[in-house]
Design an enzyme around this catalytic site. Sequence first.
Site, PDB file in Angstrom:
ATOM      1  N   CYS A  97      36.233  85.491  89.269  1.00 60.31           N
ATOM      2  CA  CYS A  97      36.428  86.325  88.081  1.00 60.31           C
ATOM      3  C   CYS A  97      37.161  85.588  86.966  1.00 60.31           C
ATOM      4  CB  CYS A  97      37.167  87.605  88.453  1.00 60.31           C
ATOM      5  SG  CYS A  97      38.788  87.348  89.195  1.00 60.31           S
ATOM      6  N   GLU A 114      41.150  95.131  90.052  1.00 58.84           N
ATOM      7  CA  GLU A 114      41.051  93.710  89.740  1.00 58.84           C
ATOM      8  C   GLU A 114      39.655  93.473  89.186  1.00 58.84           C
ATOM      9  OE1 GLU A 114      41.284  89.279  91.792  1.00 58.84           O
ATOM     10  OE2 GLU A 114      41.442  91.061  93.040  1.00 58.84           O
TER      11      GLU A 114
END
Length: 294
Positions: free
Chosen positions: A250, A216
Amino acid sequence: MTAIQSKTDFRSSFDAQRRYAPQMALTTVDQRLDRIRRLQTWITIHETDIQQALYDDLRKPASEVMLTDLMSVHVEIKHTLRHLKLWLKPKSLPTHLPLVGTRSYVRYEPKGNVLIISPWNYPIALSLRPLIMAIAAGNVVILKPSEQTPHTSALLKKLVHELFPPEEVIVFEGDADVSQALLELPFNHIYFTGSPAIGRIVMTAAAKHLASVTLELGGKSPAIVDESANIQQAASQLAWAKGVNCGQTCIAPDYILVHQSVKQAFMRALYEKLTAMYSPDGGQLKPPIVTPDW
């Protein structure tokens, strides 16, 4: 790497888990669900401790801890409890003519030894959610939380120590040297959340042992505001999305493409929304960037 922890310690724990992995793989659905329920209970009982640890590490308010960390963990737990029996049930498939008289199905099996390397920006959610998945699948786990959130990492170690024997789950604290030493071990699966640069290192290490990976990684997250946009709504939503968790997400919008015809109106609206959120007393507007004490 601390003097207390060494590559020998990591290898010893890894080998103990590897020996136990076949037994863990044979656990029933109910046994796995019981482990997840115990985790759920621990989180509920220690909710205040979790909030305090995240405040000590990141100055994160309790309401945001609930919204951005604990809520997603509880959702993950509830979803897993509801669906695990169905996920583990063998899936029947049609049998091809040359194999007439036989039955075909897909049976899902654990990976085995799993390494989770979690980041500092969501140290609870991005440690516990992968852990829940790994336990549900019948794996043994080594968890390496971020050294940049020491209070939360210590709490995660306490959680794991109280709920799991070390041959099932164990936590190793420490800096990048600890992560590097762990990556030298032949894990079956590695779960990493972080930057693309470190993701490449993780993937390279995994390839040496033919380990599968879940990466990720952060990237670019533009937002587009065209001439048809509701300016006030767009400004409000983008201000919140960029500011939540001190901007350390993110998928937070990192730049905005604005149509020239609404540029000035949008900039004014965005400034007003940010000021209302982060400087309601009219003081100097400070950027929502985390500055912990490490």
